[in-house]
Design a protein around this motif. Structure first.
Motif, PDB file in Angstrom:
ATOM      1  N   GLY A 173       0.813  -1.196   0.000  1.00  0.00           N
ATOM      2  CA  GLY A 173       0.000   0.000   0.000  1.00  0.00           C
ATOM      3  C   GLY A 173       0.849   1.248   0.000  1.00  0.00           C
ATOM      4  N   ALA A 174       0.183   2.402  -0.046  1.00  0.00           N
ATOM      5  CA  ALA A 174       0.904   3.679  -0.081  1.00  0.00           C
ATOM      6  C   ALA A 174       0.152   4.747   0.695  1.00  0.00           C
ATOM      7  CB  ALA A 174       1.124   4.119  -1.527  1.00  0.00           C
ATOM      8  N   ASP A 188       2.621  -8.032   7.564  1.00  0.00           N
ATOM      9  CA  ASP A 188       3.739  -7.133   7.300  1.00  0.00           C
ATOM     10  C   ASP A 188       3.321  -6.159   6.207  1.00  0.00           C
ATOM     11  OD1 ASP A 188       5.963  -7.809   9.059  1.00  0.00           O
ATOM     12  OD2 ASP A 188       5.929  -9.758   8.085  1.00  0.00           O
ATOM     13  N   PHE A 189       4.020  -5.023   6.148  1.00  0.00           N
ATOM     14  CA  PHE A 189       3.583  -3.941   5.267  1.00  0.00           C
ATOM     15  C   PHE A 189       4.714  -3.494   4.360  1.00  0.00           C
ATOM     16  CE2 PHE A 189       2.922   0.690   4.505  1.00  0.00           C
ATOM     17  CZ  PHE A 189       1.762   0.586   3.754  1.00  0.00           C
ATOM     18  N   VAL A 190       4.369  -3.267   3.076  1.00  0.00           N
ATOM     19  CA  VAL A 190       5.310  -2.733   2.091  1.00  0.00           C
ATOM     20  C   VAL A 190       4.756  -1.412   1.583  1.00  0.00           C
ATOM     21  CG1 VAL A 190       6.557  -3.136  -0.054  1.00  0.00           C
ATOM     22  CG2 VAL A 190       5.911  -5.087   1.384  1.00  0.00           C
ATOM     23  N   PHE A 191       5.498  -0.315   1.809  1.00  0.00           N
ATOM     24  CA  PHE A 191       5.080   0.980   1.279  1.00  0.00           C
ATOM     25  C   PHE A 191       5.574   1.119  -0.157  1.00  0.00           C
ATOM     26  CE2 PHE A 191       5.378   5.460   0.281  1.00  0.00           C
ATOM     27  CZ  PHE A 191       4.196   5.971   0.801  1.00  0.00           C
ATOM     28  N   ALA A 192       4.646   1.399  -1.063  1.00  0.00           N
ATOM     29  CA  ALA A 192       4.965   1.462  -2.495  1.00  0.00           C
ATOM     30  C   ALA A 192       5.408   2.874  -2.871  1.00  0.00           C
ATOM     31  CB  ALA A 192       3.753   1.041  -3.325  1.00  0.00           C
ATOM     32  N   THR A 200       6.627  12.949   2.879  1.00  0.00           N
ATOM     33  CA  THR A 200       5.790  13.278   4.040  1.00  0.00           C
ATOM     34  C   THR A 200       4.779  12.162   4.281  1.00  0.00           C
ATOM     35  OG1 THR A 200       6.014  15.652   3.644  1.00  0.00           O
ATOM     36  CG2 THR A 200       4.167  14.938   5.007  1.00  0.00           C
ATOM     37  N   VAL A 201       4.150  11.690   3.205  1.00  0.00           N
ATOM     38  CA  VAL A 201       3.219  10.571   3.316  1.00  0.00           C
ATOM     39  C   VAL A 201       3.963   9.316   3.774  1.00  0.00           C
ATOM     40  CG1 VAL A 201       1.618   9.073   2.062  1.00  0.00           C
ATOM     41  CG2 VAL A 201       1.670  11.524   1.598  1.00  0.00           C
ATOM     42  N   GLN A 203       6.646   9.103   5.685  1.00  0.00           N
ATOM     43  CA  GLN A 203       6.928   9.198   7.118  1.00  0.00           C
ATOM     44  C   GLN A 203       5.662   8.966   7.941  1.00  0.00           C
ATOM     45  OE1 GLN A 203      10.269  10.171   8.822  1.00  0.00           O
ATOM     46  NE2 GLN A 203       8.938   8.795  10.015  1.00  0.00           N
ATOM     47  N   GLN A 204       4.570   9.592   7.550  1.00  0.00           N
ATOM     48  CA  GLN A 204       3.315   9.423   8.276  1.00  0.00           C
ATOM     49  C   GLN A 204       2.857   7.966   8.254  1.00  0.00           C
ATOM     50  OE1 GLN A 204       0.847  12.168   6.117  1.00  0.00           O
ATOM     51  NE2 GLN A 204       1.427  13.932   7.367  1.00  0.00           N
ATOM     52  N   THR A 205       3.029   7.324   7.111  1.00  0.00           N
ATOM     53  CA  THR A 205       2.581   5.941   6.967  1.00  0.00           C
ATOM     54  C   THR A 205       3.434   4.993   7.795  1.00  0.00           C
ATOM     55  OG1 THR A 205       1.792   6.427   4.732  1.00  0.00           O
ATOM     56  CG2 THR A 205       2.083   4.121   5.299  1.00  0.00           C
ATOM     57  N   LEU A 206       4.744   5.159   7.737  1.00  0.00           N
ATOM     58  CA  LEU A 206       5.628   4.305   8.531  1.00  0.00           C
ATOM     59  C   LEU A 206       5.393   4.507  10.022  1.00  0.00           C
ATOM     60  CD1 LEU A 206       9.006   4.610   6.565  1.00  0.00           C
ATOM     61  CD2 LEU A 206       7.242   2.857   6.360  1.00  0.00           C
ATOM     62  N   ASP A 207       5.191   5.760  10.429  1.00  0.00           N
ATOM     63  CA  ASP A 207       4.914   6.041  11.847  1.00  0.00           C
ATOM     64  C   ASP A 207       3.624   5.357  12.297  1.00  0.00           C
ATOM     65  OD1 ASP A 207       7.192   7.585  12.004  1.00  0.00           O
ATOM     66  OD2 ASP A 207       6.135   9.514  11.892  1.00  0.00           O
ATOM     67  N   ALA A 208       2.597   5.431  11.454  1.00  0.00           N
ATOM     68  CA  ALA A 208       1.317   4.818  11.796  1.00  0.00           C
ATOM     69  C   ALA A 208       1.453   3.306  11.931  1.00  0.00           C
ATOM     70  CB  ALA A 208       0.273   5.165  10.731  1.00  0.00           C
ATOM     71  N   TYR A 209       2.214   2.699  11.030  1.00  0.00           N
ATOM     72  CA  TYR A 209       2.392   1.244  11.086  1.00  0.00           C
ATOM     73  C   TYR A 209       3.178   0.845  12.331  1.00  0.00           C
ATOM     74  CZ  TYR A 209       3.484  -3.537   9.737  1.00  0.00           C
ATOM     75  OH  TYR A 209       3.591  -4.898   9.727  1.00  0.00           O
ATOM     76  N   ARG A 210       4.270   1.536  12.586  1.00  0.00           N
ATOM     77  CA  ARG A 210       5.106   1.179  13.736  1.00  0.00           C
ATOM     78  C   ARG A 210       4.389   1.412  15.061  1.00  0.00           C
ATOM     79  NH1 ARG A 210      10.039   3.664  10.463  1.00  0.00           N
ATOM     80  NH2 ARG A 210      11.103   1.733   9.864  1.00  0.00           N
ATOM     81  N   LYS A 211       3.509   2.404  15.119  1.00  0.00           N
ATOM     82  CA  LYS A 211       2.760   2.671  16.341  1.00  0.00           C
ATOM     83  C   LYS A 211       1.844   1.510  16.675  1.00  0.00           C
ATOM     84  CE  LYS A 211      -0.442   5.992  18.441  1.00  0.00           C
ATOM     85  NZ  LYS A 211      -1.178   7.270  18.242  1.00  0.00           N
ATOM     86  N   LYS A 212       1.218   0.924  15.655  1.00  0.00           N
ATOM     87  CA  LYS A 212       0.263  -0.156  15.874  1.00  0.00           C
ATOM     88  C   LYS A 212       0.883  -1.543  15.776  1.00  0.00           C
ATOM     89  CE  LYS A 212      -3.803   2.490  14.402  1.00  0.00           C
ATOM     90  NZ  LYS A 212      -4.460   2.434  15.720  1.00  0.00           N
ATOM     91  N   ALA A 213       2.087  -1.636  15.173  1.00  0.00           N
ATOM     92  CA  ALA A 213       2.775  -2.930  15.049  1.00  0.00           C
ATOM     93  C   ALA A 213       4.250  -2.738  15.397  1.00  0.00           C
ATOM     94  CB  ALA A 213       2.613  -3.484  13.638  1.00  0.00           C
ATOM     95  N   PRO A 214       4.554  -2.450  16.670  1.00  0.00           N
ATOM     96  CA  PRO A 214       5.933  -2.109  17.052  1.00  0.00           C
ATOM     97  C   PRO A 214       6.934  -3.240  16.862  1.00  0.00           C
ATOM     98  CG  PRO A 214       4.535  -2.392  18.988  1.00  0.00           C
ATOM     99  CD  PRO A 214       3.622  -2.398  17.804  1.00  0.00           C
ATOM    100  N   ASP A 215       6.444  -4.475  16.761  1.00  0.00           N
ATOM    101  CA  ASP A 215       7.358  -5.612  16.612  1.00  0.00           C
ATOM    102  C   ASP A 215       7.607  -5.982  15.153  1.00  0.00           C
ATOM    103  OD1 ASP A 215       7.521  -5.824  19.388  1.00  0.00           O
ATOM    104  OD2 ASP A 215       5.785  -7.163  19.482  1.00  0.00           O
ATOM    105  N   ARG A 216       7.043  -5.237  14.223  1.00  0.00           N
ATOM    106  CA  ARG A 216       7.198  -5.542  12.805  1.00  0.00           C
ATOM    107  C   ARG A 216       7.964  -4.426  12.104  1.00  0.00           C
ATOM    108  NH1 ARG A 216       3.840  -9.649  10.896  1.00  0.00           N
ATOM    109  NH2 ARG A 216       2.374 -10.440  12.451  1.00  0.00           N
ATOM    110  N   SER A 217       8.677  -4.779  11.050  1.00  0.00           N
ATOM    111  CA  SER A 217       9.487  -3.802  10.312  1.00  0.00           C
ATOM    112  C   SER A 217       8.930  -3.625   8.903  1.00  0.00           C
ATOM    113  CB  SER A 217      10.947  -4.267  10.231  1.00  0.00           C
ATOM    114  OG  SER A 217      11.508  -4.373  11.524  1.00  0.00           O
TER     115      SER A 217
END
Length: 334
Positions: A173-174, A188-192, A200-201, A203-217
């Motif tokens: 997703g993006a 797991d998540f792949v930002f396209a 900016t998008v 950074q916001q997307t990675l932050d959102a993912y890490r906040k809800k899935a702190p154990d995943r990269s």
């Protein structure tokens, strides 16, 4: 070097050649990718696209597993909106049984084609009766894991065969919404970023993912054009075109030409639409220049793995681009 490199291939068909030739090139590239040290080799899904041979990643993955020995092989990705989650689970459980601990299931939300091919894939089911994407993803995850909950009408149905190691699951997703969906459902998540280069998008997307899935990269998909010199890479990128067609009350899609954008609007029955020329989001330059850019992304965003898309039309130059990148990766690691 603190990150891994993987490849995405779309089996491009060059002018005057057959699909068989393009697919043979994909198989050879997978073998070389394994030899050069890439971590994964993913294949895409595109429909009714004469310039690409990758319409059915599941079939191609099986052949790639048979022609490699170590590299992980997967989809980048299956366009889940078109399919029964149960059948996708069966396909990837079978692949995971054929290639134990080597299979990745990447799932995407895009149509992978124009409206007519979507209609052909999805049949005559009214849109109001289709599950939304989040429900499809949840059902797919359940079939790949322990099965549906007892409250579900299909409880007890299993997606056989049951592999010893299930396929590794990724959502492509993006957007922040995609990242939060992946985190909520344990994917797991792949930002396209090759489709959305707005940092900016990102950074916001990675932050959102890490906040809800702190154990995943999260992983990052990037477009890369490497050449012998920075100037040659710039010349190659100059031949790449992307156009985004915005349809009123419909999904926006990115295509490779104005003609494709107009055809998308025609097939969608849209009279009110807008075509936007997009600057390709491609890291470009010599291998040294490109690895410096990857290092910047790795350091700034904490990316541990990049999925590389190389959008060069010339087959020989595309292969050379990947080889140069592999050589630079090996030298840096050494």
């Amino acid at each position: 070097m603190g990150y891994a490199l993987s490849l995405l291939d779309k089996s491009p068909i060059q002018d005057g050649e057959t699909a068989s030739t393009a697919l043979k090139r994909t198989i050879e590239l997978a073998r070389l990718a394994e030899q050069w040290g890439f971590h994964r080799f993913w294949v895409a899904e595109h429909h009714d696209t004469p310039a690409l041979a990758s319409s059915s990643p599941e079939v191609l993955i099986a052949f790639l597993l048979a022609n490699t020995t170590r590299i992980r092989v997967g989809s980048g990705g299956v366009m889940l909106q078109h399919y029964s989650p149960y059948k996708v689970a069966e396909n990837f459980n079978l692949l995971a049984a054929l290639g134990p601990d080597r299979v990745d299931l990447g799932v995407g939300k895009a149509p992978g084609g124009l409206p007519y091919s979507t209609r052909a894939l999805q049949g005559v089911i009214p849109r109001s009766e289709k599950q939304d994407f989040a429900a499809q993803l949840a059902q797919l995850g359940a079939f790949l894991a322990k099965g549906l909950p007892e409250s579900d009408p299909l409880a007890g149905v299993r997606a056989t065969p049951l592999p010893t190691v299930a396929a590794h699951r990724f959502l492509l997703g993006a957007s922040v919404d995609s990242a939060e969906l992946a985190a909520a459902q344990g994917w797991d998540f792949v930002f396209a970023s090759h489709l959305n280069g707005d940092e900016t998008v990102l950074q916001q997307t990675l932050d959102a993912y890490r906040k809800k899935a702190p154990d995943r990269s999260p992983l990052l998909a990037v477009g890369i054009v490497a050449a012998e010199t920075d100037a040659e890479a710039e010349r190659l990128v100059g031949n790449i075109q992307h156009f985004k067609v915005h349809v009123e009350n419909g999904q926006s899609v990115t295509v490779g030409s104005v003609e494709q954008a107009e055809e998308y609007a025609r097939q969608a029955g849209a009279t009110n639409y807008r075509i936007e020329k997009k600057t390709p989001n491609v890291l470009r330059g010599s291998a040294h220049t490109v690895t410096d850019q990857l290092e910047r992304l790795h350091s700034r965003y904490g990316i541990g793995e990049f999925i590389i898309d190389t959008p060069i039309n010339d087959a020989a130059k595309r292969l050379r681009s990947i080889e140069l990148l592999a050589q630079a990766q090996f030298a840096a690691a050494a």
